[in-house]
Design an enzyme around this catalytic site. Structure first.
Site, short mmCIF file in Angstrom:
data_model
loop_
_atom_site.label_atom_id
_atom_site.label_comp_id
_atom_site.label_asym_id
_atom_site.label_seq_id
_atom_site.Cartn_x
_atom_site.Cartn_y
_atom_site.Cartn_z
N ASP A 244 -2.84 2.58 -6.11
CA ASP A 244 -1.84 2.65 -5.05
C ASP A 244 -1.75 1.43 -4.14
OD1 ASP A 244 -4.30 3.11 -3.92
OD2 ASP A 244 -3.62 4.67 -2.55
N GLU A 245 -2.44 0.34 -4.47
CA GLU A 245 -2.30 -0.85 -3.63
C GLU A 245 -2.56 -2.12 -4.44
OE1 GLU A 245 -5.28 -1.53 -0.55
OE2 GLU A 245 -6.57 -0.01 -1.44
N ASP B 118 0.86 -1.19 0.00
CA ASP B 118 0.00 0.00 0.00
C ASP B 118 0.89 1.24 0.00
OD1 ASP B 118 -2.18 1.63 0.12
OD2 ASP B 118 -2.78 1.11 2.16
#
Length: 365
Positions: free
Chosen positions: A107-108, A13
């Site tokens: 983003d993860e 993350d």
């Protein structure tokens, strides 16, 4: 009860991704409280830097409230093309280690490194190496969670944020989940957490004492999910080609709308956008949901399931109109959204899930 399947799962993350990218590209913003999003009356925070989060600024918060919490807050317009570029660079690093990469957003992502390209038996060391590579290649910090399944890895990635990681070894799973505050369980939102508090459930240990029938009675279909995850059971595989569950679009208006004529005009624009996205993704859906946010910020959804799949703007708009006129508006409206679910990809996913074989494996982490 299902058997626990043990894999080596990493959840990576990025730390305050959008805000960190803006601080990376503009040194003048470093160390300052910034929010990515619009600063207008109708603006919403898409992401906040850690400096801003200290003041209670968070994503999905109205810009007005964010500014009230943090008077020195600096608003920066989002640059999604730049975020996508860096996200792809990060994803390329993941693929150096495994092809089993399931992105959740820009983003993860989840990575299954049970068998990996580096032949490294330590998922903990792989996560550390990946985070170092991301820093070297992008200048950005990432956090990670490492454990036997996606649920625990996801929860663990929050433990040592920012720029840290947490490994929950197989023998530590039970104690980790029992000590966990219920609001930190992935899938337990604010409303559910408050409901659990009223039922005397404050930690994983409290949740574990509740029988399945009790959880089903109080939480419906989610009851079984809570019953399983608190026991470390979450056998969902990392799916590289993650199948989309729904597709939609929404608009927040500069001024509240009280006229249904103007609402229909906005719904037509939203329907066109959804048609473009459906065409691009080559999917169609049966269930249409209309989302309405009123001027007092109360949210209402109205849904309808058709007997056939739709993907054209005309049919989407027709169904949305029907839902709009379903009942009278209570207040003026600040946001309208349409989403399509029950997609024609769902059956393919069901087939994939049936392929899962429950086997007990032992790993060193």
């Amino acid at each position: 009860m299902e058997e626990i399947i043990q894999r080596k799962i990493i959840h990576v993350d990025m730390d305050a991704f959008y805000a960190s990218v803006e601080q990376l590209d503009n040194p003048e913003l470093r160390g300052k409280p910034i929010a990515v999003g619009g600063s207008s009356q109708r603006g919403v925070v898409a992401a906040a830097s850690y400096e801003a989060r200290k003041f209670g600024v968070k994503s999905a918060m109205s810009s007005v409230l964010a500014k009230r919490n943090c008077p020195d807050l600096i608003f920066v317009k989002p640059r999604f093309e730049r975020y996508k570029e860096l996200s792809q660079r990060i994803r390329n690093i993941f693929f150096e280690y495994t092809d089993l990469v399931e992105p959740l957003s820009l983003d993860e992502a989840y990575l299954d490194v049970s068998q990996n390209k580096k032949g490294n038996p330590s998922a903990t060391m792989i996560a550390k190496e990946i985070r170092q590579r991301i820093k070297e290649k992008t200048g950005l910090n990432a956090s990670a969670g490492i454990s036997i399944n996606k649920f625990i890895a996801k929860v663990a990635s929050d433990v040592n944020k920012p720029n840290g990681q947490k490994t929950v070894n197989p023998e530590e799973v039970e104690a980790f989940l029992e000590d966990l505050e219920i609001r930190k369980f992935y899938g337990v939102g604010k409303v559910t957490a408050e409901k659990m508090y009223r039922l005397g459930i404050f930690t994983g240990k409290d949740l574990k004492t509740k029988p399945l029938d009790f959880l089903n009675d109080h939480f419906g279909k989610s009851g079984e999910y809570y019953y399983q995850v608190v026991r470390g059971i979450h056998n969902s595989e990392v799916k590289p080609s993650r199948i989309r569950k729904s597709l939609g679009a929404e608009r927040t208006f500069e001024e509240n709308i009280s006229s249904e004529v103007f609402m229909l005009e906005r719904l037509e624009n939203i329907s066109e956008e959804i048609e473009r996205r459906l065409t691009r993704s080559k999917v169609a859906g049966k269930t249409i949901t209309l989302k309405i946010k009123y001027s007092d910020f109360t949210l209402q959804t109205r849904s309808k399931t058709l007997s056939y799949y739709i993907s054209s703007k005309e049919l989407i708009l027709e169904a949305a109109k029907e839902l709009l006129y379903q009942e009278k508006m209570r207040e003026s409206v600040r946001l309208l959204g349409i989403s399509l679910s029950n997609l024609n990809t769902d059956k393919a996913e069901e087939k994939e899930e049936k392929k899962e074989i429950a086997v007990q494996l032992k790993f060193d982490f």
